[in-house]
Design a protein around this motif. Structure first.
Motif, PDB file in Angstrom:
ATOM      1  N   THR A   3     -26.999  -4.858 -60.530  1.00 52.20           N
ATOM      2  CA  THR A   3     -28.281  -4.207 -60.261  1.00 52.20           C
ATOM      3  C   THR A   3     -28.412  -3.999 -58.767  1.00 52.20           C
ATOM      4  N   ARG A   4     -28.531  -2.746 -58.352  1.00 57.51           N
ATOM      5  CA  ARG A   4     -28.719  -2.449 -56.932  1.00 57.51           C
ATOM      6  C   ARG A   4     -30.198  -2.618 -56.583  1.00 57.51           C
ATOM      7  N   LEU A   5     -30.465  -3.391 -55.554  1.00 58.68           N
ATOM      8  CA  LEU A   5     -31.832  -3.661 -55.158  1.00 58.68           C
ATOM      9  C   LEU A   5     -32.390  -2.514 -54.320  1.00 58.68           C
ATOM     10  N   GLU A   6     -33.666  -2.248 -54.516  1.00 58.88           N
ATOM     11  CA  GLU A   6     -34.334  -1.236 -53.710  1.00 58.88           C
ATOM     12  C   GLU A   6     -34.350  -1.679 -52.252  1.00 58.88           C
ATOM     13  N   THR A   7     -34.009  -0.764 -51.370  1.00 61.18           N
ATOM     14  CA  THR A   7     -34.000  -1.045 -49.934  1.00 61.18           C
ATOM     15  C   THR A   7     -35.335  -0.622 -49.329  1.00 61.18           C
ATOM     16  N   ILE A   8     -35.973  -1.554 -48.620  1.00 63.09           N
ATOM     17  CA  ILE A   8     -37.258  -1.299 -47.982  1.00 63.09           C
ATOM     18  C   ILE A   8     -37.035  -1.270 -46.468  1.00 63.09           C
ATOM     19  N   ILE A   9     -37.374  -0.149 -45.844  1.00 59.57           N
ATOM     20  CA  ILE A   9     -37.208   0.035 -44.404  1.00 59.57           C
ATOM     21  C   ILE A   9     -38.565  -0.147 -43.746  1.00 59.57           C
ATOM     22  N   ILE A  10     -38.667  -1.051 -42.776  1.00 60.69           N
ATOM     23  CA  ILE A  10     -39.948  -1.365 -42.154  1.00 60.69           C
ATOM     24  C   ILE A  10     -39.854  -1.147 -40.648  1.00 60.69           C
ATOM     25  N   GLU A  11     -40.726  -0.285 -40.151  1.00 57.20           N
ATOM     26  CA  GLU A  11     -40.809  -0.070 -38.710  1.00 57.20           C
ATOM     27  C   GLU A  11     -41.679  -1.157 -38.078  1.00 57.20           C
ATOM     28  N   LYS A  12     -41.267  -1.626 -36.903  1.00 57.38           N
ATOM     29  CA  LYS A  12     -42.011  -2.654 -36.178  1.00 57.38           C
ATOM     30  C   LYS A  12     -42.034  -2.289 -34.685  1.00 57.38           C
ATOM     31  N   PRO A  13     -43.108  -2.640 -33.973  1.00 57.25           N
ATOM     32  CA  PRO A  13     -43.118  -2.367 -32.530  1.00 57.25           C
ATOM     33  C   PRO A  13     -42.023  -3.117 -31.787  1.00 57.25           C
ATOM     34  N   GLY A 243     -25.891  -2.875 -45.535  1.00 56.43           N
ATOM     35  CA  GLY A 243     -27.219  -2.310 -45.676  1.00 56.43           C
ATOM     36  C   GLY A 243     -27.689  -2.224 -47.104  1.00 56.43           C
ATOM     37  N   GLU A 244     -26.872  -2.707 -48.048  1.00 57.68           N
ATOM     38  CA  GLU A 244     -27.245  -2.774 -49.456  1.00 57.68           C
ATOM     39  C   GLU A 244     -27.199  -4.225 -49.927  1.00 57.68           C
ATOM     40  N   ALA A 245     -27.803  -4.470 -51.081  1.00 58.52           N
ATOM     41  CA  ALA A 245     -27.717  -5.773 -51.739  1.00 58.52           C
ATOM     42  C   ALA A 245     -27.768  -5.526 -53.241  1.00 58.52           C
ATOM     43  N   VAL A 246     -27.063  -6.361 -53.998  1.00 61.42           N
ATOM     44  CA  VAL A 246     -27.033  -6.205 -55.450  1.00 61.42           C
ATOM     45  C   VAL A 246     -27.219  -7.557 -56.122  1.00 61.42           C
ATOM     46  N   LEU A 247     -27.738  -7.504 -57.342  1.00 59.64           N
ATOM     47  CA  LEU A 247     -27.789  -8.675 -58.205  1.00 59.64           C
ATOM     48  C   LEU A 247     -26.630  -8.618 -59.179  1.00 59.64           C
ATOM     49  N   LEU A 248     -26.060  -9.784 -59.468  1.00 64.93           N
ATOM     50  CA  LEU A 248     -24.985  -9.884 -60.448  1.00 64.93           C
ATOM     51  C   LEU A 248     -25.036 -11.257 -61.080  1.00 64.93           C
ATOM     52  N   ASP A 249     -24.305 -11.417 -62.168  1.00 64.21           N
ATOM     53  CA  ASP A 249     -24.278 -12.728 -62.815  1.00 64.21           C
ATOM     54  C   ASP A 249     -22.877 -13.279 -62.993  1.00 64.21           C
ATOM     55  N   ASP A 250     -21.875 -12.526 -62.544  1.00 65.92           N
ATOM     56  CA  ASP A 250     -20.482 -12.969 -62.699  1.00 65.92           C
ATOM     57  C   ASP A 250     -19.782 -12.901 -61.349  1.00 65.92           C
ATOM     58  N   PRO A 251     -19.607 -14.031 -60.666  1.00 62.64           N
ATOM     59  CA  PRO A 251     -18.997 -13.995 -59.327  1.00 62.64           C
ATOM     60  C   PRO A 251     -17.533 -13.559 -59.333  1.00 62.64           C
ATOM     61  N   SER A 252     -16.893 -13.595 -60.500  1.00 66.63           N
ATOM     62  CA  SER A 252     -15.489 -13.173 -60.553  1.00 66.63           C
ATOM     63  C   SER A 252     -15.336 -11.673 -60.315  1.00 66.63           C
TER      64      SER A 252
END
Length: 268
Positions: A3-13, A243-252
Motif C-alpha cells: 500500500t503506497r501511503l499518501e504523501t503530504i507536502i507541508i510548507e513552513k517558514p 520521498g515515498e513510503a509504503v505499507l507491507l506485511d511480508d519483509p521477504s
C-alpha cells in the motif's frame, strides 16, 4: 500486499527551497515537512516524516503515554531522528546542558535565555538520536532529517523565537525533564550496514542496506512501514522511490540494490 501511503507536502517558514530533486519538483516553495498519511488515521501507532530546516525550530517537549492520555490524547510521543544531510554548523538541541529547576526554566522560556540552557550538539549526516518523552529539544537549521515517531499531534512549545504561535509553558514544564539527557540508542550509523536502531517500547526501527539482514527480516512483523533513503529500493518487485513510503506485511518482499538504504519500522 503493498500500500503506497499518501504523501503530504507541508510548507513552513523555517523550511527550505533547495529540496533534493529526488523528492520532487516543488517550484521553489519553502518545504518544511514531507509526511505520509496512514489509512488508519489517528489509530495508526507510527508516523514517519522528512524534515528540511533553514532556521531553528521551536524549543519543545512531548508527554509520555500516561500524561498524554490524561490530557485526552491517544498516546504520548517519543521520536527519533536520522540525519540525512547536515550543512556546516548544523546542530540538534537534546536535553539541557545542566540541571535546572522548573521555576528557572519557566523564567528562561519567557525571556528567551532557555536557548542557552539547551544542549546544542553538532550534527552530521548519519547521526541517529532517540528523543524520549519529557526531553526538552529543538531541531536546528541546515538539516535534512527523517523522523519516526509515535503518531500523535501533541507538542508543547516552550519557546518559539518570537514567532506568533501559542506557547504551552504550564503543560510542557509539567512533563519536562529539567536535566541533561543521553540515550544509549544514540549513534552514528554506517549507511552500508543493517542495524536495529530501536527495539521498543513504542516501536521498532531498522536501518536496511544490501543485502538485507535475514535476522532483521525475522523480527519484522505486523504492519510494516518501508521508507527508502536512496534509489534502488523495491517491494514485491515494484520500485519505491526516495520521498515515498509504503505499507507491507511480508519483509521477504523487500529488495535493496548495492549502495541503497532504507528504514523499516513496525509497532512494538
Amino acid at each position: 500486499m503493498l500500500t503506497r501511503l499518501e504523501t503530504i507536502i507541508i510548507e513552513k517558514p523555517w523550511g527550505r527551497t533547495d529540496i533534493p530533486r529526488a523528492f520532487g519538483d516543488f517550484g521553489g516553495r519553502r518545504i518544511g515537512e514531507i509526511w505520509f498519511a496512514n489509512p488508519a488515521g489517528d489509530d495508526a501507532p507510527i508516523m514517519v516524516k522528512f524534515l528540511f530546516t533553514s532556521e531553528r525550530l521551536s524549543i519543545q517537549v512531548h508527554p509520555d503515554d500516561e500524561a498524554a492520555q490524561a490530557a485526552g490524547f491517544p498516546r504520548g510521543k517519543e521520536e527519533c531522528w536520522l540525519i540525512l544531510d547536515a550543512q556546516p554548523g548544523a546542530e540538534l538541541g537534546v536535553g539541557l546542558n545542566r540541571a535546572s529547576s522548573l521555576a528557572e526554566l519557566h523564567a528562561a522560556a519567557l525571556d528567551g535565555s532557555i536557548v542557552d540552557l539547551i544542549d546544542w550538539r553538532p550534527s552530521q549526516a548519519d547521526d541517529f538520536v532517540y528523543n524520549r518523552a519529557g526531553t526538552i529539544h529543538a531541531i536546528g537549521p541546515g538539516l535534512r532529517v527523517v523522523e519516526v515517531q509515535q503518531n500523535v499531534d501533541c507538542t508543547y512549545r516552550l519557546y518559539d523565537y518570537g514567532r506568533p504561535r501559542e506557547l504551552h509553558l504550564d503543560e510542557g514544564l509539567k512533563v519536562a525533564n529539567p536535566a541533561p539527557v543521553h540515550d544509549s540508542r544514540d549513534a552514528t550509523i554506517d549507511p552500508r550496514a543493517n542495524r536495529m536502531l530501536v527495539s521498543g517500547p513504542h516501536f521498532h526501527l531498522a536501518h536496511l542496506a544490501a543485502p538485507v539482514d535475514p535476522a532483521i527480516r525475522a523480527q519484522a512483523q505486523g504492519e510494516l512501514t518501508f521508507v527508502p533513503l536512496s534509489a534502488g529500493c523495491r517491494v514485491a518487485g515494484e520500485a519505491v522511490a526516495l520521498g515515498e513510503a509504503v505499507l507491507l506485511d511480508d519483509p521477504s518482499t523487500i529488495e535493496i540494490d548495492a549502495g541503497g538504504r532504507a528504514l523499516l519500522t513496525w509497532p512494538a
